[in-house]
Design a protein around this motif. Sequence first.
Motif, PDB file in Angstrom:
ATOM      1  N   MET A  59       0.811  -1.511  -0.103  1.00 25.95           N
ATOM      2  CA  MET A  59      -0.177   0.345  -0.423  1.00 25.95           C
ATOM      3  C   MET A  59       0.848   1.208  -0.024  1.00 25.95           C
ATOM      4  SD  MET A  59      -3.190  -0.826   1.939  1.00 25.95           S
ATOM      5  CE  MET A  59      -3.759   1.015   1.907  1.00 25.95           C
ATOM      6  N   GLY A  60       2.165   0.959   0.549  1.00 20.19           N
ATOM      7  CA  GLY A  60       2.916   2.375   0.990  1.00 20.19           C
ATOM      8  C   GLY A  60       3.923   3.072  -0.393  1.00 20.19           C
ATOM      9  N   TYR A  61       5.109   1.602  -0.571  1.00 20.75           N
ATOM     10  CA  TYR A  61       5.478   1.713  -1.723  1.00 20.75           C
ATOM     11  C   TYR A  61       5.153   1.651  -3.216  1.00 20.75           C
ATOM     12  CZ  TYR A  61       9.014   1.101   2.309  1.00 20.75           C
ATOM     13  OH  TYR A  61       9.287   0.509   3.738  1.00 20.75           O
ATOM     14  N   THR A  62       4.297   0.536  -2.740  1.00 20.68           N
ATOM     15  CA  THR A  62       3.849   0.239  -4.208  1.00 20.68           C
ATOM     16  C   THR A  62       2.536   1.170  -4.882  1.00 20.68           C
ATOM     17  OG1 THR A  62       4.925  -1.776  -3.834  1.00 20.68           O
ATOM     18  CG2 THR A  62       3.549  -1.573  -5.747  1.00 20.68           C
ATOM     19  N   GLY A  63       1.845   1.886  -3.677  1.00 22.25           N
ATOM     20  CA  GLY A  63       1.115   2.311  -4.074  1.00 22.25           C
ATOM     21  C   GLY A  63      -0.680   1.595  -4.325  1.00 22.25           C
ATOM     22  N   GLN A  64      -0.879   0.323  -3.898  1.00 19.05           N
ATOM     23  CA  GLN A  64      -2.127  -0.192  -4.389  1.00 19.05           C
ATOM     24  C   GLN A  64      -2.765  -0.257  -2.973  1.00 19.05           C
ATOM     25  OE1 GLN A  64      -2.288  -1.776  -7.647  1.00 19.05           O
ATOM     26  NE2 GLN A  64      -0.223   0.193  -7.112  1.00 19.05           N
ATOM     27  N   ALA A  65      -4.108  -0.977  -2.890  1.00 21.19           N
ATOM     28  CA  ALA A  65      -4.667  -1.258  -2.142  1.00 21.19           C
ATOM     29  C   ALA A  65      -5.370  -2.908  -1.941  1.00 21.19           C
ATOM     30  CB  ALA A  65      -6.010  -0.138  -2.167  1.00 21.19           C
ATOM     31  N   SER A  66      -5.264  -2.852  -0.758  1.00 22.55           N
ATOM     32  CA  SER A  66      -5.403  -4.205  -0.366  1.00 22.55           C
ATOM     33  C   SER A  66      -6.289  -4.256   0.604  1.00 22.55           C
ATOM     34  CB  SER A  66      -4.136  -5.020  -0.120  1.00 22.55           C
ATOM     35  OG  SER A  66      -5.084  -6.072   0.278  1.00 22.55           O
ATOM     36  N   PHE A  67      -7.802  -4.661   0.928  1.00 22.17           N
ATOM     37  CA  PHE A  67      -8.371  -4.667   2.092  1.00 22.17           C
ATOM     38  C   PHE A  67      -8.545  -6.133   3.170  1.00 22.17           C
ATOM     39  CE2 PHE A  67     -10.331  -0.708   2.321  1.00 22.17           C
ATOM     40  CZ  PHE A  67     -10.113   0.054   1.473  1.00 22.17           C
ATOM     41  N   ALA A  86      -9.308  -3.131  -4.235  1.00 23.62           N
ATOM     42  CA  ALA A  86     -10.260  -3.034  -3.033  1.00 23.62           C
ATOM     43  C   ALA A  86     -11.133  -3.855  -2.872  1.00 23.62           C
ATOM     44  CB  ALA A  86     -10.556  -1.548  -2.531  1.00 23.62           C
ATOM     45  N   MET A  87     -12.221  -3.871  -3.361  1.00 18.38           N
ATOM     46  CA  MET A  87     -13.173  -4.817  -3.931  1.00 18.38           C
ATOM     47  C   MET A  87     -13.291  -6.114  -3.835  1.00 18.38           C
ATOM     48  SD  MET A  87     -15.681  -3.801  -2.957  1.00 18.38           S
ATOM     49  CE  MET A  87     -16.753  -4.942  -3.245  1.00 18.38           C
ATOM     50  N   ALA A  88     -12.004  -6.730  -4.355  1.00 17.13           N
ATOM     51  CA  ALA A  88     -11.748  -8.293  -4.727  1.00 17.13           C
ATOM     52  C   ALA A  88     -10.922  -8.613  -2.956  1.00 17.13           C
ATOM     53  CB  ALA A  88     -10.719  -7.617  -6.115  1.00 17.13           C
ATOM     54  N   PHE A 139      -8.959 -12.389  12.990  1.00 16.17           N
ATOM     55  CA  PHE A 139      -8.130 -12.953  11.916  1.00 16.17           C
ATOM     56  C   PHE A 139      -9.463 -11.710  11.003  1.00 16.17           C
ATOM     57  CE2 PHE A 139      -5.377 -15.808  13.774  1.00 16.17           C
ATOM     58  CZ  PHE A 139      -4.804 -15.141  13.660  1.00 16.17           C
ATOM     59  N   GLY A 140     -10.259 -11.459  11.505  1.00 20.24           N
ATOM     60  CA  GLY A 140     -11.644 -10.599  10.926  1.00 20.24           C
ATOM     61  C   GLY A 140     -11.859  -8.922  10.779  1.00 20.24           C
ATOM     62  N   ALA A 141     -12.261  -9.031   9.699  1.00 22.44           N
ATOM     63  CA  ALA A 141     -12.647  -7.063   9.141  1.00 22.44           C
ATOM     64  C   ALA A 141     -12.135  -6.094  10.197  1.00 22.44           C
ATOM     65  CB  ALA A 141     -14.319  -6.559   8.658  1.00 22.44           C
ATOM     66  N   ALA A 142     -12.291  -6.064  11.203  1.00 23.82           N
ATOM     67  CA  ALA A 142     -11.956  -5.247  12.199  1.00 23.82           C
ATOM     68  C   ALA A 142      -9.909  -4.846  11.709  1.00 23.82           C
ATOM     69  CB  ALA A 142     -11.739  -5.827  13.613  1.00 23.82           C
ATOM     70  N   MET A 143      -9.388  -6.433  11.882  1.00 24.34           N
ATOM     71  CA  MET A 143      -7.583  -6.021  11.456  1.00 24.34           C
ATOM     72  C   MET A 143      -7.762  -5.002  10.288  1.00 24.34           C
ATOM     73  SD  MET A 143      -5.662  -9.190  11.372  1.00 24.34           S
ATOM     74  CE  MET A 143      -3.673  -9.322  11.783  1.00 24.34           C
ATOM     75  N   VAL A 144      -8.379  -5.469   9.043  1.00 22.41           N
ATOM     76  CA  VAL A 144      -8.471  -4.342   8.503  1.00 22.41           C
ATOM     77  C   VAL A 144      -8.605  -2.984   8.763  1.00 22.41           C
ATOM     78  CG1 VAL A 144      -8.983  -3.589   6.111  1.00 22.41           C
ATOM     79  CG2 VAL A 144      -8.911  -5.710   6.418  1.00 22.41           C
ATOM     80  N   ILE A 145      -9.724  -2.624   9.545  1.00 20.58           N
ATOM     81  CA  ILE A 145      -9.843  -0.981   9.798  1.00 20.58           C
ATOM     82  C   ILE A 145      -8.303  -0.792  10.686  1.00 20.58           C
ATOM     83  CG2 ILE A 145     -11.170   0.476  11.366  1.00 20.58           C
ATOM     84  CD1 ILE A 145     -13.405  -1.142  10.492  1.00 20.58           C
ATOM     85  N   GLN A 146      -8.094  -1.976  11.477  1.00 17.08           N
ATOM     86  CA  GLN A 146      -6.764  -1.381  12.700  1.00 17.08           C
ATOM     87  C   GLN A 146      -5.354  -1.227  11.984  1.00 17.08           C
ATOM     88  OE1 GLN A 146      -7.460  -3.266  16.671  1.00 17.08           O
ATOM     89  NE2 GLN A 146      -5.773  -3.074  17.333  1.00 17.08           N
ATOM     90  N   SER A 147      -5.604  -1.476  10.987  1.00 18.63           N
ATOM     91  CA  SER A 147      -4.350  -1.879   9.962  1.00 18.63           C
ATOM     92  C   SER A 147      -4.286  -0.396   9.808  1.00 18.63           C
ATOM     93  CB  SER A 147      -4.013  -3.083   9.235  1.00 18.63           C
ATOM     94  OG  SER A 147      -4.963  -3.312   9.137  1.00 18.63           O
ATOM     95  N   PHE A 148      -4.698   0.088   8.999  1.00 20.38           N
ATOM     96  CA  PHE A 148      -5.036   1.160   8.344  1.00 20.38           C
ATOM     97  C   PHE A 148      -4.840   2.151   9.583  1.00 20.38           C
ATOM     98  CE2 PHE A 148      -7.671   0.072   3.956  1.00 20.38           C
ATOM     99  CZ  PHE A 148      -7.086  -1.327   3.662  1.00 20.38           C
TER     100      PHE A 148
END
Lengths: 339, 255
Positions: free
Chosen positions: A57-65, A120-122, A244-253
């Motif tokens: 997400m940082g160096y390469t500038g892509q989104a992964s959710f 992002a959706m995928a 390892f649920g979706a909360a992990m995504v929000i938290q890491s973002f």
Amino acid sequence: MTSRATTFTRRVATTAAPVALVLVVLLLALNSNGYVVTIVGFAAIYGIFCTGLNFFMGYTGQASFGQNAFAALGGYGTAILTATYYWDPVAAFFVSMIFAGIVAAIIGYPTLKLRGHYLAMATFALGLITYEISIEWIDLTQGYMGYSGIPPLGVFGFELATEKQQLVALALLLLLGVWISTRLRDSRFGRALRSIAGSEPAAQALGVNVARYKLAAFVIAAMYASAAGSLFAHFVGFISPEVFGAAMVIQSFTMLFLGGIGTTWGPVIGALIVSMLPEVLRGMHLKELQDVAYCIILVSILIFAPKGIFALIGEGVAAITRRRATETAPSAAAAQAAG
Amino acid sequence: MAMLSIRNVTKRFGGLVANDNISFDVEQGALFAVIGPNGAGKTTLFNMISGFFAPTSGSVHFDGADITGRPQYQVSEGGLVRTYQLVQLFKDLTVAQNVMAGFHRVTRGGVASALFRPGWMRAQEKHIADKTGELLDFVGLGGRGDMLADKLPYGQQRLLEVARALAAEPKLLLLDEPAAGLNVQETAALADVIERVNQRGVTVLLVEHDMGLVMRVAQRIAVIDFGRKIAEGAPAEIKTHPDVLAAYLGGTEAA
Ligand SMILES: Nc1ncnc2c1ncn2[C@@H]1O[C@H](COP(=O)(O)OP(=O)(O)O)[C@@H](O)[C@H]1O
Ligand SMILES: [Mg+2]
């Protein structure tokens, strides 16, 4: 192009100071009660996770959710191999990591052709599917009940029995993870990733195989995520789908954007601050507001400091060195200091 | 054999024929310009040459190989490097880092060498740093290396793009309207750089709107109008070519 003194100040700001910070937090934690040890341990694990995510997400500038999917692979891989099959933790760690890398390569190959929202959706779907599998495939994962009896981390038959010993190992692995991230960033490989983040058409025109480098960044991020999942399993001794649920995504973002996406130490600093947050809120009797607080922080950062705290520190240092060394190149490098 | 050979290239977007049966050759060492009014199909032509997309029909040969329809990074790897009509800098990187990224094609190394930094890798990094300084001096951006690329004035951003493209050591450099949006001094500086690039032995294919620039630097010119090539020749011939005057220069020259 810049004076020795400036280079030296920059080194201190970008390497020595963050390493010192990690070590100071480690020492404080080692002299505190078990609860603090747990919190700092989580921070280190998330620091590893976010350092990996930062490649993509940082160096390469892509989104992964969907990076939580790979943390789940690592977590369950380690849990199953060590608790059920009595594997050595180190072997389980690496096998899970390689497995996660292979899965990332297989999934990433078609998926990374997508851009922006579609990617992002995928990736989000990937996280959801993994979550469902971890719930439904009860024979393998023990479903909602979770997987318990995971032994502590061990090295060469020597078990790190206490939480504090494990914390030292976590801190060292975190430093190793950031070291790798720093080395890769400042190299031909890292420049290729960052050129993709800057402009895909320009990267292509310079001969960068964009698809291949995106995939490489995705695989690296997945391997870090797997490592974080494995370490979590050892550290807590128990995992369940919720971990390892979706909360992990929000938290890491939140961590990534707060600390500074695309910088080397930002993810670690973000992980540290956000891990402490629930405790601060608890102190203020606002525990229920944790998720709201994450979101408020995330939105504020995106608006007021899109480059994150580490970049702010970097800019501060650059301003100071600028004042001190006006004889050299004037704008010596907010960006570099932030890197 | 010409450095670049375009044969009967056609591109259709639905019903629109953006390029209609265009052919020309660019000889090694040439400074060749393609001109034509807005929307004539110049960028479309560049996109097909550089592999950004494939032609509907026709072929593109570069440096002895048929590159028609090859992906862009492969075309670039072969030594055909382009810039874009809209500046495509790496904005979050410094000026020097932008140029350093340009060396991708002519350097080697992946994850392992980045981690363990063997001797050849350190030598390569040093070489990149030295050459970056030289290239920045070459385009007149010496001393600006530590600035964020985004903070450069527009004219210098275009020069930086040229420096970055040169880092890739192109055999053929494609420049898409490099002078668009530049003032007179900036255009003169750019023209000077383009001429010196060509003198270094780099073949240059230039798309340009600025007639002054084209007439000053180009050795040979092709004119495109409504997707068709209507003329080709030396600048002096083009200036007096009746079709060109009618289609392109007519509006301004006649006034
Ligand atoms: N990707 C595309 N899809 C559809 N139409 C396009 C595309 N690219 C260019 N065109 C059309 O092709 C014509 C030529 O455009 P272009 O090559 O950009 O002209 P120029 O660069 O000479 O100004 C224009 O009518 C433009 O709208
Ligand atoms: Mg155009």
